[in-house]
Design a protein around this motif. Structure first.
Motif, PDB file in Angstrom:
ATOM      1  N   ASP A  94      10.269   3.588   0.878  1.00 33.29           N
ATOM      2  CA  ASP A  94      10.069   2.999   2.205  1.00 33.29           C
ATOM      3  C   ASP A  94      11.163   3.424   3.182  1.00 33.29           C
ATOM      4  N   ILE A  95      12.380   3.581   2.691  1.00 33.03           N
ATOM      5  CA  ILE A  95      13.451   4.081   3.559  1.00 33.03           C
ATOM      6  C   ILE A  95      13.146   5.513   3.982  1.00 33.03           C
ATOM      7  N   ALA A  96      12.722   6.341   3.035  1.00 29.20           N
ATOM      8  CA  ALA A  96      12.385   7.731   3.347  1.00 29.20           C
ATOM      9  C   ALA A  96      11.233   7.815   4.346  1.00 29.20           C
ATOM     10  N   GLU A  97      10.320   6.848   4.292  1.00 34.26           N
ATOM     11  CA  GLU A  97       9.170   6.847   5.189  1.00 34.26           C
ATOM     12  C   GLU A  97       9.510   6.319   6.578  1.00 34.26           C
ATOM     13  N   GLY A  98      10.689   5.705   6.748  1.00 35.59           N
ATOM     14  CA  GLY A  98      11.116   5.331   8.088  1.00 35.59           C
ATOM     15  C   GLY A  98      11.107   3.863   8.425  1.00 35.59           C
ATOM     16  N   VAL A 158       0.864  -1.178   0.000  1.00 35.16           N
ATOM     17  CA  VAL A 158       0.000   0.000   0.000  1.00 35.16           C
ATOM     18  C   VAL A 158       0.904   1.232   0.000  1.00 35.16           C
ATOM     19  N   ASP A 159       0.735   2.121  -0.965  1.00 36.46           N
ATOM     20  CA  ASP A 159       1.547   3.335  -0.995  1.00 36.46           C
ATOM     21  C   ASP A 159       1.355   4.110   0.311  1.00 36.46           C
ATOM     22  N   GLY A 160       2.479   4.459   0.952  1.00 35.76           N
ATOM     23  CA  GLY A 160       2.423   5.220   2.193  1.00 35.76           C
ATOM     24  C   GLY A 160       2.268   4.383   3.449  1.00 35.76           C
ATOM     25  N   MET A 161       2.357   3.056   3.316  1.00 38.30           N
ATOM     26  CA  MET A 161       2.091   2.195   4.471  1.00 38.30           C
ATOM     27  C   MET A 161       3.112   2.375   5.592  1.00 38.30           C
ATOM     28  N   VAL A 162       4.362   2.603   5.257  1.00 35.23           N
ATOM     29  CA  VAL A 162       5.377   2.753   6.304  1.00 35.23           C
ATOM     30  C   VAL A 162       5.160   4.046   7.085  1.00 35.23           C
ATOM     31  N   THR A 163       4.900   5.138   6.372  1.00 32.11           N
ATOM     32  CA  THR A 163       4.618   6.410   7.053  1.00 32.11           C
ATOM     33  C   THR A 163       3.423   6.264   7.978  1.00 32.11           C
ATOM     34  N   ALA A 164       2.344   5.676   7.491  1.00 30.72           N
ATOM     35  CA  ALA A 164       1.127   5.543   8.295  1.00 30.72           C
ATOM     36  C   ALA A 164       1.394   4.743   9.564  1.00 30.72           C
ATOM     37  N   ILE A 165       2.101   3.642   9.444  1.00 33.80           N
ATOM     38  CA  ILE A 165       2.378   2.802  10.611  1.00 33.80           C
ATOM     39  C   ILE A 165       3.332   3.494  11.572  1.00 33.80           C
ATOM     40  N   ARG A 166       4.389   4.114  11.033  1.00 35.42           N
ATOM     41  CA  ARG A 166       5.359   4.784  11.899  1.00 35.42           C
ATOM     42  C   ARG A 166       4.712   5.908  12.694  1.00 35.42           C
ATOM     43  N   GLU A 167       3.876   6.685  12.026  1.00 35.78           N
ATOM     44  CA  GLU A 167       3.213   7.797  12.721  1.00 35.78           C
ATOM     45  C   GLU A 167       2.282   7.278  13.811  1.00 35.78           C
ATOM     46  N   ALA A 168       1.533   6.230  13.507  1.00 35.89           N
ATOM     47  CA  ALA A 168       0.605   5.691  14.498  1.00 35.89           C
ATOM     48  C   ALA A 168       1.346   5.090  15.688  1.00 35.89           C
ATOM     49  N   LEU A 169       2.390   4.346  15.421  1.00 37.85           N
ATOM     50  CA  LEU A 169       3.153   3.734  16.505  1.00 37.85           C
ATOM     51  C   LEU A 169       3.798   4.793  17.395  1.00 37.85           C
ATOM     52  N   ASP A 170       4.422   5.777  16.779  1.00 36.74           N
ATOM     53  CA  ASP A 170       5.106   6.809  17.554  1.00 36.74           C
ATOM     54  C   ASP A 170       4.127   7.633  18.376  1.00 36.74           C
ATOM     55  N   ALA A 171       2.991   7.967  17.791  1.00 37.95           N
ATOM     56  CA  ALA A 171       2.000   8.778  18.502  1.00 37.95           C
ATOM     57  C   ALA A 171       1.440   8.045  19.716  1.00 37.95           C
ATOM     58  N   ALA A 172       1.411   6.714  19.644  1.00 44.46           N
ATOM     59  CA  ALA A 172       0.882   5.918  20.750  1.00 44.46           C
ATOM     60  C   ALA A 172       1.955   5.462  21.728  1.00 44.46           C
ATOM     61  N   GLY A 173       3.185   5.958  21.557  1.00 45.72           N
ATOM     62  CA  GLY A 173       4.256   5.608  22.478  1.00 45.72           C
ATOM     63  C   GLY A 173       4.935   4.286  22.199  1.00 45.72           C
TER      64      GLY A 173
END
Length: 330
Positions: A244-248, A175-190
């Motif tokens: 994916d590397i750029a997205e984290g 899914v385009d943007g999947m790494v960004t979406a997951i990284r943001e959600a994980l980080d925001a939730a600690g």
């Protein structure tokens, strides 16, 4: 004079004649720590059910999966990769069972973490096993995947896994943007300590057939070529990798393995992140079939195939042969 009668200044064979010489000079070595063992999970107790198209691989209830983990730990295997296989009546259009806190992967993760704290737990993050249509996300009215809504659900799934104790979330839906979406959600939730292993280079391959039997995840219509990569493309893999590397992401994967070893080498040379590969179900079953027909020596052919992946540049290998290979290496 024949070559054999001459004194040869350069003779590569001199370095091959003695077993100790070969062992000392081997450039690449396999160890059990290189392997990740996939596990198919089902509800119930005492279940270890056959997968006809993957002889020697089974679906496991959580208590049976714990026995498998014990064996993996005893043989020095580093990690397990978890897949949930749910009943048809529990599936829906969005795959909501995948983010249920009492879902298969979540319950198994808690049990594995409690029993084997040193074993790395990786959870496949996708929806094909959980949707009633078998596609990797939400579909729109035209039957195409809606990536924006799918990303929102992928965040829910990843958070549920992290809360259960998963060490690594592995999004596999391309899914385009999947790494960004997951990284943001994980980080925001600690959950910044949770890693992301991206299926960055995943081809629309014929070699996935037995997996779809194992996970009951075949699409009910169409195929997945609109979001998985075309087998004829190589440069496209570099773009997927760079995004994916750029997205984290923390690690990247090439899937399948044997037909795409050139891509494993390409990724190894282009990035400093760990590069993994997945010896998929079709690769497993091909070797099984040939060995059972008496055409190949199973042990030698499996270890040779895994060594080829390591030589190509894989830092770790997901393989259904993990337990057997670890035993053979002893």
């Amino acid at each position: 004079m024949s070559r054999n009668s001459l004194s040869l200044r350069h003779s590569p064979r001199r370095l091959r004649r003695h077993p100790a010489m070969r062992a000392m000079l081997r450039e690449n070595q396999l160890t059990p720590a290189d392997f990740i063992l996939p596990i198919f999970l089902v509800e119930g107790e005492g279940i270890r059910s056959d997968i006809v198209s993957m002889p020697g691989v089974f679906r496991h209830s959580i208590d049976s999966a714990l026995k498998l983990c014990r064996e993996a730990v005893s043989r020095g295997i580093s990690a397990v990769l978890l897949f949930g296989v749910i009943a048809e009546g529990c599936k829906d259009a969005c795959g909501s069972a995948s983010w249920d806190s009492e879902g298969l992967v979540q319950k198994a993760t808690r049990a594995i973490r409690a029993a084997y704290p040193d074993l790395l737990v990786i959870a496949d993050a996708c929806f094909c096993e959980y949707t009633d249509h078998g596609h990797c996300g939400i579909l729109n009215a035209e039957g195409d995947r809606d990536d924006n809504t799918t990303l929102e659900n992928l965040q829910r799934q990843a958070l549920s896994y992290a809360e259960a104790g998963v060490h690594v979330v592995a999004p596999s839906g391309m899914v385009d943007g999947m790494v960004t979406a997951i990284r943001e959600a994980l980080d925001a939730a600690g959950h910044s300590e949770v890693s992301i292993l991206s299926y960055a280079v995943k081809y629309a391959s014929a070699y996935y057939g037995p997996f779809r039997d194992a996970a009951d995840s075949a699409p009910q219509f169409g195929d997945r070529r609109a979001y998985q990569m075309d087998p004829g493309n190589r440069r496209e893999a570099f773009r997927e990798l760079d995004l994916d590397i750029a997205e984290g992401c923390d690690m990247v994967m090439v899937k399948p393995a044997m037909p795409y070893l050139d891509l494993v080498r390409d990724l190894r040379e282009r990035c400093d992140l760990p590069v993994l590969t997945y010896q998929v179900s079709g690769e497993y079953s091909m070797l099984q079939a040939a060995a059972r027909a008496g055409w190949l020596d199973l042990q030698r052919s499996v270890l040779e195939s895994l060594l080829g992946m390591k030589r190509a540049g894989a830092d770790a290998i997901i393989t259904y042969y993990a337990l057997d290979a670890a035993e053979w290496l002893e």
